[in-house]
Design an enzyme around this catalytic site. Structure first.
Site, PDB file in Angstrom:
ATOM      1  N   GLU A  71      -0.984   9.566   5.260  1.00 57.43           N
ATOM      2  CA  GLU A  71      -0.646   9.144   6.620  1.00 57.43           C
ATOM      3  C   GLU A  71       0.879   9.120   6.787  1.00 57.43           C
ATOM      4  O   GLU A  71       1.587   8.645   5.911  1.00 57.43           O
ATOM      5  CB  GLU A  71      -1.235   7.749   6.871  1.00 57.43           C
ATOM      6  CG  GLU A  71      -0.965   7.200   8.243  1.00 57.43           C
ATOM      7  CD  GLU A  71      -1.366   8.182   9.339  1.00 57.43           C
ATOM      8  OE1 GLU A  71      -2.534   8.582   9.380  1.00 57.43           O
ATOM      9  OE2 GLU A  71      -0.495   8.558  10.152  1.00 57.43           O
ATOM     10  N   ASN A 107       8.721  11.176   2.428  1.00 58.86           N
ATOM     11  CA  ASN A 107       9.357   9.856   2.478  1.00 58.86           C
ATOM     12  C   ASN A 107      10.657   9.832   1.685  1.00 58.86           C
ATOM     13  O   ASN A 107      11.651   9.237   2.104  1.00 58.86           O
ATOM     14  CB  ASN A 107       8.397   8.783   1.951  1.00 58.86           C
ATOM     15  CG  ASN A 107       7.577   8.184   3.083  1.00 58.86           C
ATOM     16  OD1 ASN A 107       7.682   8.617   4.226  1.00 58.86           O
ATOM     17  ND2 ASN A 107       6.756   7.197   2.774  1.00 58.86           N
ATOM     18  N   GLY A 145      23.114   1.728   8.140  1.00 60.03           N
ATOM     19  CA  GLY A 145      22.639   0.356   8.323  1.00 60.03           C
ATOM     20  C   GLY A 145      22.709  -0.447   7.043  1.00 60.03           C
ATOM     21  O   GLY A 145      23.485  -0.124   6.137  1.00 60.03           O
ATOM     22  N   CYS A 191       7.254   1.194   2.832  1.00 62.21           N
ATOM     23  CA  CYS A 191       7.064   2.546   2.290  1.00 62.21           C
ATOM     24  C   CYS A 191       8.260   3.104   1.514  1.00 62.21           C
ATOM     25  O   CYS A 191       8.113   3.418   0.333  1.00 62.21           O
ATOM     26  CB  CYS A 191       6.697   3.498   3.424  1.00 62.21           C
ATOM     27  SG  CYS A 191       5.073   3.122   4.102  1.00 62.21           S
TER      28      CYS A 191
HETATM   29  N1  LIG Z   1       2.658   0.741   6.609  1.00 71.24           N
HETATM   30  C1  LIG Z   1       3.071   1.983   6.856  1.00 71.24           C
HETATM   31  O1  LIG Z   1       3.940   2.242   7.681  1.00 71.24           O
HETATM   32  C2  LIG Z   1       2.436   3.134   6.111  1.00 71.24           C
HETATM   33  C3  LIG Z   1       2.624   4.446   6.571  1.00 71.24           C
HETATM   34  C4  LIG Z   1       2.034   5.488   5.882  1.00 71.24           C
HETATM   35  C5  LIG Z   1       1.299   5.231   4.739  1.00 71.24           C
HETATM   36  N2  LIG Z   1       1.157   3.961   4.292  1.00 71.24           N
HETATM   37  C6  LIG Z   1       0.334   3.716   3.096  1.00 71.24           C
HETATM   38  O2  LIG Z   1      -0.941   3.256   3.517  1.00 71.24           O
HETATM   39  C7  LIG Z   1      -1.452   2.302   2.580  1.00 71.24           C
HETATM   40  C8  LIG Z   1      -1.773   1.012   3.296  1.00 71.24           C
HETATM   41  O3  LIG Z   1      -0.578   0.469   3.791  1.00 71.24           O
HETATM   42  P1  LIG Z   1      -0.571  -0.755   4.811  1.00 71.24           P
HETATM   43  O4  LIG Z   1       0.849  -0.981   5.192  1.00 71.24           O
HETATM   44  O5  LIG Z   1      -1.594  -0.524   5.857  1.00 71.24           O
HETATM   45  O6  LIG Z   1      -1.083  -1.940   3.840  1.00 71.24           O
HETATM   46  P2  LIG Z   1      -1.484  -3.431   4.248  1.00 71.24           P
HETATM   47  O7  LIG Z   1      -1.119  -4.246   3.078  1.00 71.24           O
HETATM   48  O8  LIG Z   1      -0.938  -3.753   5.595  1.00 71.24           O
HETATM   49  O9  LIG Z   1      -3.079  -3.377   4.399  1.00 71.24           O
HETATM   50  C9  LIG Z   1      -3.964  -3.186   3.349  1.00 71.24           C
HETATM   51  C10 LIG Z   1      -5.250  -3.946   3.690  1.00 71.24           C
HETATM   52  O10 LIG Z   1      -6.274  -3.567   2.762  1.00 71.24           O
HETATM   53  C11 LIG Z   1      -7.071  -4.699   2.495  1.00 71.24           C
HETATM   54  N3  LIG Z   1      -7.817  -4.452   1.245  1.00 71.24           N
HETATM   55  C12 LIG Z   1      -7.344  -4.313  -0.007  1.00 71.24           C
HETATM   56  N4  LIG Z   1      -8.348  -4.049  -0.869  1.00 71.24           N
HETATM   57  C13 LIG Z   1      -9.498  -3.993  -0.135  1.00 71.24           C
HETATM   58  C14 LIG Z   1     -10.865  -3.744  -0.441  1.00 71.24           C
HETATM   59  N5  LIG Z   1     -11.272  -3.470  -1.675  1.00 71.24           N
HETATM   60  N6  LIG Z   1     -11.768  -3.802   0.560  1.00 71.24           N
HETATM   61  C15 LIG Z   1     -11.378  -4.074   1.821  1.00 71.24           C
HETATM   62  N7  LIG Z   1     -10.087  -4.288   2.184  1.00 71.24           N
HETATM   63  C16 LIG Z   1      -9.155  -4.250   1.213  1.00 71.24           C
HETATM   64  C17 LIG Z   1      -6.076  -5.832   2.433  1.00 71.24           C
HETATM   65  O11 LIG Z   1      -6.706  -7.086   2.638  1.00 71.24           O
HETATM   66  C18 LIG Z   1      -5.123  -5.460   3.587  1.00 71.24           C
HETATM   67  O12 LIG Z   1      -5.525  -6.049   4.809  1.00 71.24           O
HETATM   68  C19 LIG Z   1      -0.402   2.184   1.492  1.00 71.24           C
HETATM   69  O13 LIG Z   1      -0.710   3.075   0.457  1.00 71.24           O
HETATM   70  C20 LIG Z   1       0.866   2.632   2.175  1.00 71.24           C
HETATM   71  O14 LIG Z   1       1.819   3.166   1.289  1.00 71.24           O
HETATM   72  C21 LIG Z   1       1.694   2.903   4.959  1.00 71.24           C
END
Ligand SMILES: NC(=O)c1ccc[n+]([C@@H]2O[C@H](COP(=O)([O-])OP(=O)(O)OC[C@H]3O[C@@H](n4cnc5c(N)ncnc54)[C@H](O)[C@@H]3O)[C@@H](O)[C@H]2O)c1
Length: 440
Positions: A151, A211, A256, A263
């Site tokens: 993503e 990234n 900045g 990330c």
């Molecule tokens: N945040 C961003 O901007 C972004 C952008 C691109 C990719 N990513 C990637 O996406 C992934 C998720 O990032 P995020 O920021 O959404 O994380 P986050 O921490 O906001 O959310 C993860 C969620 O998963 C839940 N979870 C964990 N284990 C679980 C399970 N076994 N069953 C059900 N729920 C479970 C947690 O409770 C949490 O709510 C990461 O690998 C991150 O690197 C993040």
């Protein structure tokens, strides 16, 4: 087709809402029962522009539901996304795959009928193949194929980025997964969004490479900003002069306080670790990580210099604590480095953020949280802009200065024009530009 998304964080929730907007029946699962309950009640646990409306509309249309029961939710789903966190392993650079593995095991036990299991989390090269084996071990009889679909959304514009992406990347090793993923992204393909089908390894690396490259641009322009300060040049003009070259472009060249967020820091570390393990050192990425760490460590000293060399007993007002504007996310935010460092040096901190105070209270102590920027500035010896929230751009700087003991403005996001601030009572310190005193 029914779609299940495991993880209701920034990525999972936006993915679930976005896919339901494309017309699919989506169930989004999180292990935190409170979060699921909130979502079922129509409350969105994160600040993300446009997400509440999207969730509400698709809930009303009956296409989007939430659950904390992986078994029940995954059963009958044709595609299951893994969108759980992949933080750095404690004290290490490598990504921690514990959440991803746990989710894959649960999915493996629950799925029935042909299922495509998709990693949307950012995961090290080799993870899709590892999970394929893991699921096979859990359920030798399962009929499934893997896909890797990283993503690229940005917090703060996640909904827009998901609904109108620059590209979709899908790593695959088999034909049925390709068919399903094509069906899923058909609404975007019809709008000519490029879809790159590739191998697992290539898809996994594309995410880290993208990234790390963006982080490198930020690291580079921060280095140029420091050089501008040393030689008396203006980084805003340098950036424009560079960025107008079409080979370079202006994006991600904003100096900045150092990059933060959920990330760039962890993904650059993970990429450096992947490269070391592969015997192909990523020296540029390692240098970017080091320079960014040093930058964050030096911020408190920069502020101390602006107030005469010592912050002991001084009141420092901080505007913005989230890692960037339009989000309440504080993961690896500059505020988490600079506020404790200022406190250790003896400063008293007052702070304000439009949306991130509730999250910040859990992470920062002995901060006087204020209702707005003007209250924060009251009796302060310096005011520091840490996050580039739009509402800070339009502040009445005369009114702000009038609240303060000393009118010192330290703008770590360069949100003001030096010429404009020169007309106010402020002594103005910014990044990579000469210090401005009242009257010029
Ligand atoms: N945040 C961003 O901007 C972004 C952008 C691109 C990719 N990513 C990637 O996406 C992934 C998720 O990032 P995020 O920021 O959404 O994380 P986050 O921490 O906001 O959310 C993860 C969620 O998963 C839940 N979870 C964990 N284990 C679980 C399970 N076994 N069953 C059900 N729920 C479970 C947690 O409770 C949490 O709510 C990461 O690998 C991150 O690197 C993040």
């Amino acid at each position: 087709m029914k779609v299940a998304v495991v993880g209701a964080g920034y990525v999972g929730l936006v993915t679930a809402a976005g896919l339901s907007e494309f017309g699919f029946d989506v169930i989004c699962i999180d292990k935190e029962a409170d979060k699921v309950e909130c979502l079922r009640q129509g409350e969105i646990p994160i600040h993300e522009p446009g997400l509440d409306g999207l969730v509400l509309a698709n809930r009303r249309a009956g296409r989007l539901d939430f659950s904390d029961d992986v078994m029940g939710a995954v059963r009958g789903a044709g595609v299951v996304f893994i969108a759980v966190g992949t933080p750095s392993r404690r004290g290490e650079d490598a990504a921690d795959l514990a959440f991803v593995r746990a989710a894959a095991e649960q999915i493996g036990r629950a799925m029935d009928g042909f299922t495509v299991v998709v990693t949307k989390s950012t995961v090290p090269v080799g993870t899709a193949r590892m999970l394929e084996q893991l699921i096979r071990d859990v359920r030798p009889d399962a009929d499934f194929e893997m896909a890797s679909n990283p993503e690229f959304l940005r917090e703060g514009s996640a909904v827009e980025d998901f609904l109108r992406p620059d590209r979709i990347v899908v790593g695959l090793s088999a034909a049925r997964a390709r068919e399903r993923m094509s069906e899923l992204y058909r609404p975007l393909m019809l709008r000519d969004v490029p879809v790159l089908f590739t191998t697992f390894e290539t898809a996994e690396l594309i995410k880290y490479a993208a990234n790390a490259y963006l982080a490198t641009r930020i690291g580079f322009i921060n280095e140029m900003a420091d050089l501008c300060e040393a030689v008396g040049a203006d980084v805003a003009a340098v950036t424009r002069g560079m960025g107008l070259d079409r080979r370079i472009g202006l994006h991600y060249l904003q100096p900045g306080p150092g990059f933060g967020g959920s990330c760039f820091p962890k993904d650059t570390r993970a990429l450096a670790s992947i490269a070391r393990q592969a015997g192909s050192r990523a020296k540029i990425v390692e240098a970017v990580i080091d320079s960014n760490n040093l930058r964050k460590e030096s911020l408190a000293e920069r502020i101390a210099q602006a107030v005469g060399g010592d912050v002991r007993g001084k009141r420092v007002a901080v505007l913005g604590v989230s890692f960037k504007a339009e989000t309440d996310d504080l993961r690896e935010a500059a505020s988490l480095a600079v506020i404790p460092a200022l406190q250790r040096a003896g400063a008293n901190i007052a702070a304000y953020d439009p949306v991130a105070v509730a999250a910040a209270r859990q992470l920062l102590s002995q901060v006087e949280w204020c209702e707005d920027a003007y209250e924060t500035a009251k009796d302060a010896d310096a005011i520091v802009v840490l996050t580039e929230w739009n509402e800070f751009r339009g502040l009445d700087l005369w009114r702000l200065a009038a609240q303060m003991r000393e009118p010192v403005l330290i703008d770590l996001r360069n949100i003001y024009s030096a010429g404009d601030v020169a007309k106010t009572p402020f002594i103005y310190h910014s990044i990579g530009r000469p210090t401005v005193v009242p009257g010029g």
